[in-house]
Design an enzyme around this catalytic site. Sequence first.
Site, PDB file in Angstrom:
ATOM      1  N   MET A  30       0.848  -1.194   0.000  1.00 22.36           N
ATOM      2  CA  MET A  30       0.000   0.000   0.000  1.00 22.36           C
ATOM      3  C   MET A  30       0.889   1.253   0.000  1.00 22.36           C
ATOM      4  O   MET A  30       0.425   2.352   0.319  1.00 22.36           O
ATOM      5  CB  MET A  30      -0.936   0.000   1.202  1.00 22.36           C
ATOM      6  CG  MET A  30      -1.901  -1.192   1.175  1.00 22.36           C
ATOM      7  SD  MET A  30      -3.449  -0.910   2.037  1.00 22.36           S
ATOM      8  CE  MET A  30      -2.869  -0.569   3.672  1.00 22.36           C
ATOM      9  N   ASN A  32       4.119   3.948   0.917  1.00 23.65           N
ATOM     10  CA  ASN A  32       4.830   4.488   2.079  1.00 23.65           C
ATOM     11  C   ASN A  32       5.924   3.470   2.478  1.00 23.65           C
ATOM     12  O   ASN A  32       5.985   3.013   3.615  1.00 23.65           O
ATOM     13  CB  ASN A  32       3.867   4.762   3.239  1.00 23.65           C
ATOM     14  CG  ASN A  32       4.532   5.618   4.313  1.00 23.65           C
ATOM     15  OD1 ASN A  32       4.500   5.315   5.485  1.00 23.65           O
ATOM     16  ND2 ASN A  32       5.191   6.685   3.901  1.00 23.65           N
ATOM     17  N   HIS A  37       9.490  -3.360   3.335  1.00 25.78           N
ATOM     18  CA  HIS A  37       9.031  -3.587   1.957  1.00 25.78           C
ATOM     19  C   HIS A  37      10.217  -3.857   1.027  1.00 25.78           C
ATOM     20  O   HIS A  37      10.138  -4.703   0.136  1.00 25.78           O
ATOM     21  CB  HIS A  37       8.305  -2.339   1.422  1.00 25.78           C
ATOM     22  CG  HIS A  37       7.036  -2.001   2.119  1.00 25.78           C
ATOM     23  ND1 HIS A  37       6.894  -0.879   2.908  1.00 25.78           N
ATOM     24  CD2 HIS A  37       5.834  -2.630   2.157  1.00 25.78           C
ATOM     25  CE1 HIS A  37       5.659  -0.817   3.379  1.00 25.78           C
ATOM     26  NE2 HIS A  37       4.999  -1.872   2.942  1.00 25.78           N
ATOM     27  N   VAL A 176      11.331  -6.846   9.517  1.00 24.10           N
ATOM     28  CA  VAL A 176      12.488  -5.960   9.706  1.00 24.10           C
ATOM     29  C   VAL A 176      12.171  -5.054  10.898  1.00 24.10           C
ATOM     30  O   VAL A 176      11.067  -4.502  10.995  1.00 24.10           O
ATOM     31  CB  VAL A 176      12.761  -5.119   8.441  1.00 24.10           C
ATOM     32  CG1 VAL A 176      13.939  -4.175   8.662  1.00 24.10           C
ATOM     33  CG2 VAL A 176      13.051  -6.042   7.260  1.00 24.10           C
ATOM     34  N   SER A 185       6.764  -0.440  10.259  1.00 22.21           N
ATOM     35  CA  SER A 185       5.394  -0.374   9.746  1.00 22.21           C
ATOM     36  C   SER A 185       5.148   1.030   9.216  1.00 22.21           C
ATOM     37  O   SER A 185       5.677   2.016   9.766  1.00 22.21           O
ATOM     38  CB  SER A 185       4.411  -0.649  10.893  1.00 22.21           C
ATOM     39  OG  SER A 185       3.124  -0.180  10.565  1.00 22.21           O
TER      40      SER A 185
HETATM   41  O1  PAF Z   1      -0.027  -5.713   3.711  1.00 27.99           O
HETATM   42  C1  PAF Z   1      -0.462  -4.813   2.969  1.00 27.99           C
HETATM   43  O2  PAF Z   1       0.188  -3.811   2.686  1.00 27.99           O
HETATM   44  C2  PAF Z   1      -1.861  -4.962   2.358  1.00 27.99           C
HETATM   45  O3  PAF Z   1      -2.728  -5.569   3.252  1.00 27.99           O
HETATM   46  C3  PAF Z   1      -1.847  -5.686   1.007  1.00 27.99           C
HETATM   47  C4  PAF Z   1      -1.382  -7.123   1.130  1.00 27.99           C
HETATM   48  C5  PAF Z   1      -0.969  -4.947   0.014  1.00 27.99           C
HETATM   49  C6  PAF Z   1      -3.278  -5.735   0.428  1.00 27.99           C
HETATM   50  O4  PAF Z   1      -3.786  -4.461   0.246  1.00 27.99           O
END
Ligand code: PAF
Length: 279
Positions: A30, A32, A37, A176, A185
């Site tokens: 999502m 940010n 990530h 992480v 987060s």
């Molecule tokens: O973990 C997330 O960022 C979201 O829940 C995802 C898996 C991208 C689904 O919108």
Amino acid sequence: MQTLHAVSEVRAAVREWRFGGKRIAFVPTMGNLHPGHLRLVAEAKKIADRVVVSIFVNPTQFGPGEDYESYPRTEDEDRNKLNEAEADLLFLPPAAEIYAPDAKTRVTVAGLSQRYCGAFRPGHFDGVATVVCKLFNIVQPDCAFFGQKDFQQLTLIRTMVRDLNIPVDIVPVETVREADGLAMSSRNGYLNHEERHIAPRLYRALCDAKDAVLAGRDYAEIERQAQAFLRESGFDTDYFAICRRSDLEKAGKDDLELVLLAAARLGKTRLIDNVRFDR
Ligand code: PAF
């Protein structure tokens, strides 16, 4: 890295790669983006020839009064980070590209969707399962990468993939953490100075509870003590549970593969975390 906004464009790009025999990995996000990530992208690059990342703040997984409107949208920074991480394709769809206005189909993973975070965020996991199923159908990857911080989400997606025979390998990736233990987060940015100082105690409570489980103490007592520690630290705890890792049912003394799941609020920020271990 190319950025595409339309489903048809992504399908065409992936089709061409697949025709050339490439293995395709997918990292749904999502946005940010933080180092958690980027680790997903790095792990994806190790086993795939092409990495597709999506950034889509999915409206259907936010409940009324939650942070959909204020969720941090940082597309330019995210694009730079993904360029540096050498992702191959960024899929950045507008909401209208993902949801038809009269969409009638939703994916529910019964039971799992209603427990733990699902009990406190009604409809959240139906939104997650539905959008991940749709993104899988759009990108059609060979494998997809998910962080273990959202362990209930990971379990839900694995279950959905199994139940619907979706031909995507789900690859879990380690959480992480900041130097003081706080799991990274996108929502950590909501914490004020004082809350940021307190926040690592959620992980400390999980680690202490793990030690207590390994020392053979009573599970209900461990959960009570952890909740008391969090309450005294200033958290409002949604749940703190000792679970079986395979299906997130409450663990009994015979279960050997465990996960401790916790969610707690500090001010307006809701934090989740977990630790996994074998007894
Ligand atoms: O973990 C997330 O960022 C979201 O829940 C995802 C898996 C991208 C689904 O919108």
